[in-house]
Each structure stands twice: as C-alpha cells, then as structure tokens.
Scaffold this motif. Structure first.
Motif, PDB file in Angstrom:
ATOM      1  N   LEU A  79       0.514  -1.138  -0.181  1.00 26.55           N
ATOM      2  CA  LEU A  79      -0.054  -0.322   0.093  1.00 26.55           C
ATOM      3  C   LEU A  79       0.582   1.426  -0.279  1.00 26.55           C
ATOM      4  CD1 LEU A  79      -2.361  -1.247   2.316  1.00 26.55           C
ATOM      5  CD2 LEU A  79      -2.969  -0.826   0.017  1.00 26.55           C
ATOM      6  N   SER A  80       0.547   2.957  -0.270  1.00 24.90           N
ATOM      7  CA  SER A  80       0.566   3.349  -0.806  1.00 24.90           C
ATOM      8  C   SER A  80       0.076   4.453   0.052  1.00 24.90           C
ATOM      9  CB  SER A  80       1.379   4.004  -1.729  1.00 24.90           C
ATOM     10  OG  SER A  80       1.992   3.119  -2.206  1.00 24.90           O
ATOM     11  N   PRO A  81       0.846   5.941   0.368  1.00 26.89           N
ATOM     12  CA  PRO A  81      -0.047   7.166   0.562  1.00 26.89           C
ATOM     13  C   PRO A  81      -0.816   7.328  -0.548  1.00 26.89           C
ATOM     14  CG  PRO A  81       2.023   7.222   1.401  1.00 26.89           C
ATOM     15  CD  PRO A  81       2.217   6.556   0.287  1.00 26.89           C
ATOM     16  N   GLY A  82      -2.252   7.247  -0.355  1.00 22.05           N
ATOM     17  CA  GLY A  82      -3.280   8.132  -1.154  1.00 22.05           C
ATOM     18  C   GLY A  82      -4.289   6.766  -1.563  1.00 22.05           C
ATOM     19  N   ALA A  95      -3.711  -8.312   2.303  1.00 26.38           N
ATOM     20  CA  ALA A  95      -4.929  -7.825   1.853  1.00 26.38           C
ATOM     21  C   ALA A  95      -3.954  -6.226   1.843  1.00 26.38           C
ATOM     22  CB  ALA A  95      -6.422  -7.214   2.122  1.00 26.38           C
ATOM     23  N   TRP A  96      -3.046  -5.905   3.635  1.00 21.13           N
ATOM     24  CA  TRP A  96      -2.614  -4.819   2.934  1.00 21.13           C
ATOM     25  C   TRP A  96      -1.222  -5.247   3.092  1.00 21.13           C
ATOM     26  CZ3 TRP A  96      -3.903  -0.404   7.078  1.00 21.13           C
ATOM     27  CH2 TRP A  96      -5.051  -0.158   7.115  1.00 21.13           C
ATOM     28  N   THR A 114       3.294  -1.290   9.887  1.00 22.60           N
ATOM     29  CA  THR A 114       3.050   0.006  10.214  1.00 22.60           C
ATOM     30  C   THR A 114       1.721   1.123   9.367  1.00 22.60           C
ATOM     31  OG1 THR A 114       3.425  -0.167  12.312  1.00 22.60           O
ATOM     32  CG2 THR A 114       2.031   1.451  12.474  1.00 22.60           C
ATOM     33  N   PHE A 115       0.636   0.923   9.702  1.00 26.81           N
ATOM     34  CA  PHE A 115       0.202   1.914   8.651  1.00 26.81           C
ATOM     35  C   PHE A 115      -0.840   3.544   9.699  1.00 26.81           C
ATOM     36  CE2 PHE A 115       0.368  -1.363   6.930  1.00 26.81           C
ATOM     37  CZ  PHE A 115       0.625  -1.680   5.590  1.00 26.81           C
ATOM     38  N   LEU A 116      -0.564   4.481   8.867  1.00 27.68           N
ATOM     39  CA  LEU A 116      -1.074   5.946   8.899  1.00 27.68           C
ATOM     40  C   LEU A 116      -2.547   5.632   8.145  1.00 27.68           C
ATOM     41  CD1 LEU A 116       1.201   8.536  10.478  1.00 27.68           C
ATOM     42  CD2 LEU A 116       0.279   7.023  11.580  1.00 27.68           C
ATOM     43  N   VAL A 117      -3.812   5.648   9.023  1.00 24.02           N
ATOM     44  CA  VAL A 117      -4.880   6.121   8.253  1.00 24.02           C
ATOM     45  C   VAL A 117      -5.901   7.380   8.736  1.00 24.02           C
ATOM     46  CG1 VAL A 117      -7.430   5.061   7.439  1.00 24.02           C
ATOM     47  CG2 VAL A 117      -4.913   3.287   7.803  1.00 24.02           C
ATOM     48  N   ASP A 118      -6.241   8.409   7.395  1.00 22.96           N
ATOM     49  CA  ASP A 118      -7.076   9.303   7.562  1.00 22.96           C
ATOM     50  C   ASP A 118      -8.030   9.235   8.066  1.00 22.96           C
ATOM     51  OD1 ASP A 118      -8.048   9.150   4.861  1.00 22.96           O
ATOM     52  OD2 ASP A 118      -6.170  10.334   4.328  1.00 22.96           O
ATOM     53  N   ALA A 119      -8.633  10.274   8.316  1.00 22.51           N
ATOM     54  CA  ALA A 119     -10.493  10.442   8.952  1.00 22.51           C
ATOM     55  C   ALA A 119     -10.726   9.444   7.674  1.00 22.51           C
ATOM     56  CB  ALA A 119     -10.798  11.493   9.484  1.00 22.51           C
ATOM     57  N   LYS A 172       0.776   7.213   5.871  1.00 22.99           N
ATOM     58  CA  LYS A 172       1.661   6.478   5.693  1.00 22.99           C
ATOM     59  C   LYS A 172       1.875   5.319   5.756  1.00 22.99           C
ATOM     60  CE  LYS A 172       6.044   7.997   8.203  1.00 22.99           C
ATOM     61  NZ  LYS A 172       6.730   8.719   7.863  1.00 22.99           N
ATOM     62  N   ALA A 173       2.498   4.103   4.932  1.00 17.84           N
ATOM     63  CA  ALA A 173       2.621   3.361   4.458  1.00 17.84           C
ATOM     64  C   ALA A 173       3.410   2.392   5.118  1.00 17.84           C
ATOM     65  CB  ALA A 173       2.109   2.322   3.654  1.00 17.84           C
ATOM     66  N   MET A 174       4.110   1.574   6.040  1.00 20.72           N
ATOM     67  CA  MET A 174       5.604   1.596   6.682  1.00 20.72           C
ATOM     68  C   MET A 174       5.711  -0.048   7.251  1.00 20.72           C
ATOM     69  SD  MET A 174       5.550   4.157   9.577  1.00 20.72           S
ATOM     70  CE  MET A 174       3.717   4.224   9.808  1.00 20.72           C
ATOM     71  N   TYR A 175       7.079  -0.778   6.122  1.00 20.34           N
ATOM     72  CA  TYR A 175       6.612  -1.939   5.793  1.00 20.34           C
ATOM     73  C   TYR A 175       8.020  -2.459   6.462  1.00 20.34           C
ATOM     74  CZ  TYR A 175       2.657  -2.388   3.202  1.00 20.34           C
ATOM     75  OH  TYR A 175       1.546  -2.570   1.921  1.00 20.34           O
ATOM     76  N   ASN A 176       8.527  -3.829   7.644  1.00 18.99           N
ATOM     77  CA  ASN A 176       9.168  -4.128   8.531  1.00 18.99           C
ATOM     78  C   ASN A 176      10.132  -3.608   8.845  1.00 18.99           C
ATOM     79  OD1 ASN A 176       9.645  -6.366   6.176  1.00 18.99           O
ATOM     80  ND2 ASN A 176      10.115  -5.094   4.772  1.00 18.99           N
TER      81      ASN A 176
END
Length: 157
Positions: free
Chosen positions: A7-10, A105-106, A126-131, A137-141
């Motif tokens: 996954l990527s921002p947006g 899926a993530w 870890t992911f930041l998911v907006d409102a 933000k997508a952070m792997y490993n």
C-alpha cells in the motif's frame, strides 16, 4: 510466492471486520471521521511484539492528542489476544486475523527475511489511515523497538 501488494499513501485502506480479544467485531469503518494507526505484528506475548504493544500502550495518550486511535492486528486467536491484553494492560483493541486475509490485503503477510533466510510470515508493518479511510503513511518491515517513538516524531502536524 507472487509479488506482494504494498500500500502507498493515497490508496484506499482495505476494509476489514475482525473479532477483537473479546470476540466482538471491529471494522475499519468504525474509525471513519477519525485517524487511526493500524499495526500488524507476528504473535502476541513474544518479546518483540510485547515491546511494541507496550510502546503503543504507553503512547496512546500522545497519539490520541494527535487525533489517532490505535488498532493492533495479528493472526492470533481472540483468546490469546485477551490474555496478552490483560497481562500487558493494553488500552487499545487487538484484532484476530486467523486466516491472514486482512494481513495479505494490507501487504503485511508474505515473504520476508528472517536471520538471513527467506520465510513466509507476518511482516511487521504500521499504517496511518486518515479520517477518510485513505493510507496517509505505509511502513513495512518496521522494528519492534523504537518504532513508536519514531512514529510520534513523524506524525503530520
């Protein structure tokens, strides 16, 4: 194994409904209108996952002040999550993804390096998911230790 989806921002965050440590269903849509940290970890009650969960526990206040709720997801059964949450005094929901479909899926399940070997398993992410339900933000490993402090420093103002 085929190329893993990342996954990527947006991107729209993949929807899910999973049981929490008490067996109650929790959906990503429950958080619409509020930002949420969704983090994936390999196994409850292991040293690295305990450190990471306790870091999130200790940072829930600061994350909340920044407008973020926290949700942790692993392939553990709800009963194991309940013991983990009680033992560590966790103050956020832990969700059970036994069939690993949400992890996949993530992009948080697949091939990874473990002590120099390629294995298939949970990719600590870890992911930041907006409102609005989009990936901010997508952070792997990510590392279990120090990750939450780094996340707090990097939160959008």
């Amino acid at each position: 194994m085929s190329e893993q989806k990342r996954l990527s921002p947006g991107d729209q965050a993949p929807a899910f409904t999973l049981p929490d440590s008490e067996g109650k269903p929790v959906s990503l849509s429950d958080y619409l209108g509020r930002s949420v940290v969704v983090y994936f970890y390999p196994a409850a009650s292991t040293p690295g996952c305990t450190k990471q969960a306790c870091d999130f526990r200790d940072s829930v206040g600061a994350l909340g002040e920044s407008g973020y709720d926290v949700v942790g997801i692993s392939p553990d059964k709800p009963e194991k999550l309940a013991k983990f949450a009680t033992a560590e005094g966790l103050n956020f929901p832990l969700l059970s993804d036994v069939d690993r479909s949400v992890l996949a899926a993530w992009g948080a399940y697949g091939e990874k390096q473990n002590y120099g070997r390629t294995v298939v398993g949970v990719i600590r992410s870890t992911f930041l998911v907006d409102a609005e339900g989009k990936i901010a933000k997508a952070m792997y490993n990510v590392r279990a230790t120090g990750h939450v402090a780094k996340l707090l420093r990097e939160l959008p103002a």
